[in-house]
Design a protein around this motif. Structure first.
Motif, PDB file in Angstrom:
ATOM      1  N   LEU A  55      14.086 -20.903  18.523  1.00  0.00           N
ATOM      2  CA  LEU A  55      15.076 -21.983  18.446  1.00  0.00           C
ATOM      3  C   LEU A  55      15.759 -22.195  19.795  1.00  0.00           C
ATOM      4  O   LEU A  55      15.961 -23.331  20.229  1.00  0.00           O
ATOM      5  N   ARG A  60      17.169 -26.218  20.653  1.00  0.00           N
ATOM      6  CA  ARG A  60      17.718 -26.804  19.427  1.00  0.00           C
ATOM      7  C   ARG A  60      19.114 -26.297  19.095  1.00  0.00           C
ATOM      8  O   ARG A  60      19.670 -26.622  18.062  1.00  0.00           O
ATOM      9  N   ILE A  61      19.668 -25.477  19.967  1.00  0.00           N
ATOM     10  CA  ILE A  61      20.987 -24.921  19.693  1.00  0.00           C
ATOM     11  C   ILE A  61      22.042 -25.709  20.452  1.00  0.00           C
ATOM     12  O   ILE A  61      21.894 -25.973  21.647  1.00  0.00           O
ATOM     13  N   GLN A  62      23.086 -26.068  19.745  1.00  0.00           N
ATOM     14  CA  GLN A  62      24.155 -26.833  20.360  1.00  0.00           C
ATOM     15  C   GLN A  62      25.469 -26.076  20.201  1.00  0.00           C
ATOM     16  O   GLN A  62      25.816 -25.651  19.098  1.00  0.00           O
ATOM     17  N   LEU A  64      29.336 -25.747  19.745  1.00  0.00           N
ATOM     18  CA  LEU A  64      30.424 -26.572  19.225  1.00  0.00           C
ATOM     19  C   LEU A  64      31.751 -26.229  19.878  1.00  0.00           C
ATOM     20  O   LEU A  64      32.723 -26.954  19.726  1.00  0.00           O
TER      21      LEU A  64
ATOM     22  N   GLN B  39      27.386 -34.236  14.702  1.00  0.00           N
ATOM     23  CA  GLN B  39      25.978 -33.899  14.672  1.00  0.00           C
ATOM     24  C   GLN B  39      25.418 -34.079  16.069  1.00  0.00           C
ATOM     25  O   GLN B  39      25.888 -34.903  16.838  1.00  0.00           O
ATOM     26  N   ASP B  40      24.422 -33.325  16.358  1.00  0.00           N
ATOM     27  CA  ASP B  40      23.711 -33.525  17.608  1.00  0.00           C
ATOM     28  C   ASP B  40      23.243 -34.980  17.648  1.00  0.00           C
ATOM     29  O   ASP B  40      22.815 -35.537  16.645  1.00  0.00           O
ATOM     30  N   ARG B  42      20.745 -36.449  18.421  1.00  0.00           N
ATOM     31  CA  ARG B  42      19.387 -36.770  17.993  1.00  0.00           C
ATOM     32  C   ARG B  42      19.274 -36.928  16.487  1.00  0.00           C
ATOM     33  O   ARG B  42      18.288 -37.416  15.973  1.00  0.00           O
ATOM     34  N   ALA B 120      19.591 -27.780  15.426  1.00  0.00           N
ATOM     35  CA  ALA B 120      19.039 -29.002  14.854  1.00  0.00           C
ATOM     36  C   ALA B 120      17.951 -28.651  13.839  1.00  0.00           C
ATOM     37  O   ALA B 120      17.127 -27.782  14.083  1.00  0.00           O
ATOM     38  N   PRO B 122      15.115 -30.682  12.095  1.00  0.00           N
ATOM     39  CA  PRO B 122      14.422 -31.968  11.925  1.00  0.00           C
ATOM     40  C   PRO B 122      14.061 -32.240  10.476  1.00  0.00           C
ATOM     41  O   PRO B 122      14.031 -33.387  10.035  1.00  0.00           O
TER      42      PRO B 122
END
Lengths: 151, 319
Positions: A55, A60-62, A64, B39-40, B42, B120, B122
């Motif tokens: 990941l 894909r890691i955000q 916050l 949310q991201d 994307r 995320a 998908p």
């Protein structure tokens, strides 16, 4: 007369309802459809680490909150606002155990924004300020929020 | 429940979830469904429900706690684990933990829980919680139930429980909402917060992760209405929706005609909030099918995740 008619129809309906399965002209169907999915799963430590690496490698890691949000674009009160370069989201709070007499936001999630030693608790959906604590001499630390917030 | 069927269920459920949700959501369990703006970019944020969690996928939780909170965390975790069967593991390091528990005695609350990172997904066009952190104030005035209860409370949030089980908007501004029933999810300023999860909390988690069902799901029909009338008891502790599937017997098989979500949330201020009788009527004319046998199956739906137990009603002849 109308009452009698209604009563008669009701009685007939009840009888028809009660005897519906007896008088049905089609052979009764068999067992019900199969089960729907439930849940629960756990990962072995090695699987977990592998998935984590995947990941993170995929980007894909955000974040916050934390320093990575310095100067971030955030949505407050339905409007986008750019945080100053020295301000960041200290916490993206989704649950709070309030103290008596302490701040107790009724909007979740809420953000704790930090700038230097000052912080403000703000509801991102409504723009409401729930708590503000500014360091001496920094009363205007969160002046940039005024356009999008309400006390 | 014996151990073997339980394990079998776990394995089957894991496989189903892997298929349904992809590998991403098999990792963690709490979906970020609060605000699409968070949310991201994307992802469109279809899980857009204020103040609700989506608890699913992996039910394992890896925790790490600062040294002063180790003992309290171990006890809180053990209480949750023994009561619910959920698997908790102590993470080998802070960096590998799903939930990090830290102390901050300047915190102006007994405790808070925050999402620190999201990932995320998908498969669901949404984000899910990748890492959370609970911050505990560990000095000064103690909360009702003690500090350990605050840790248990924050863990409760992480595994999918709401503050006091209240609905949105049914608390007074600026005041903690106190559920009249004993629950670890009450605030530490509420008189009826226990030291460890109450039977309400335990049942709710078990419902969430294992056995939530539509109780006494019954169908009937009326000659007057040409409709299938369905009743059931919530049985899922008030906060779920239910997903109902309408079936028609076509002479060879049960054919699904429709599926609908039915909101079962009653709110904790109603005395029967966790056991309300719910009803739904399906008029035959809406489906263009002749008179025949109809039935309904379904399960509690916790925000886009099928959880709990699949149940079917009796079948009824609809004129």
């Amino acid at each position: 007369m109308k009452k009698v008619l209604v009563s008669g129809l009701t009685a007939a309906g009840l009888i028809l309802t009660a005897t519906a399965s007896l008088s049905a002209p089609v052979k009764a169907p068999p067992a019900a459809p199969a089960a729907a999915p439930a849940l629960a799963a756990s990962l072995a430590p090695a699987e977990k680490l592998r998935l984590q690496e995947q990941l993170e490698g995929d980007g894909r890691i955000q974040a916050l909150s934390g320093p990575r949000t310095l100067g971030a674009l955030v949505s407050i009160g339905g409007r986008k606002i750019q945080l100053p370069a020295d301000a960041f989201i200290a916490k993206f709070v989704v649950g709070i155990d309030c103290m008596p007499g302490g701040p107790c936001p009724d909007e979740l999630p809420f953000l704790i924004l930090a700038r230097g030693q000052s912080q403000v608790w703000v509801g991102p959906r409504t723009g409401r300020i729930f708590h503000e604590r500014t360091a001496p001499g920094h009363d205007q630390a969160f002046a940039f929020l005024r356009e999008v917030t309400q006390p | 429940m014996t151990r073997r069927p339980f394990l079998t269920t776990l394995v089957a459920a894991a496989m189903a979830l892997m298929l349904l949700a992809g590998t991403g959501s098999a990792h963690h369990f709490t979906y970020l469904g609060e605000d699409p703006d968070f949310q991201d970019g994307r992802w469109s944020g279809v899980e857009n429900y204020a103040f609700y969690w989506w608890s699913a996928a992996s039910s394992s939780l890896w925790w790490w706690a600062e040294s002063d909170l180790q003992t309290g965390t171990q006890t809180a975790v053990a209480n949750w684990q023994s009561a619910t069967g959920l698997p908790f593991y102590k993470a080998p390091s802070r960096a590998t933990a799903d939930l990090v528990i830290v102390e901050n005695n300047d915190l102006e609350a007994f405790g808070i829980v925050e999402l620190t990172e999201v990932a995320a997904d998908p498969g669901r066009d949404a984000n899910y919680t990748y890492r959370a952190q609970a911050t505990i104030r560990n000095s000064g005035e103690a909360p009702v139930g003690g500090w350990q209860a605050t840790i248990a409370h924050e863990i409760g949030h992480v595994i999918g429980l709401h503050e006091g089980y209240q609905d949105a908007n049914n608390e007074e501004e600026g005041e903690a909402f106190c559920n009249p029933q004993s629950t670890i999810m009450n605030s530490g300023s509420c008189a009826n917060r226990p030291e460890k999860p109450s039977s309400l909390d335990i049942n709710r988690v078990i419902n969430l992760y294992q056995t939530g069902e539509m109780l006494n799901l019954t169908s009937s029909s009326s000659w007057f209405t040409n409709s299938l009338h369905v009743t059931w008891q919530d049985g899922a502790w008030g906060e779920y929706e239910h997903r109902l599937y309408l079936y028609y017997w076509d002479g060879a098989k049960w054919a699904m005609l429709d599926h609908v979500s039915h909101t079962a949330q009653t709110g904790t201020r109603e005395s029967n909030w966790n056991n309300r009788t719910l009803t739904r009527t399906f008029p035959r004319s809406a489906y263009g099918k002749p008179a025949g046998y109809y039935m309904v199956c379904g399960y509690p739906l916790f925000r886009h995740g099928g959880v709990g137990t699949w149940r079917c009603s009796n079948y009824s002849w609809v004129y």
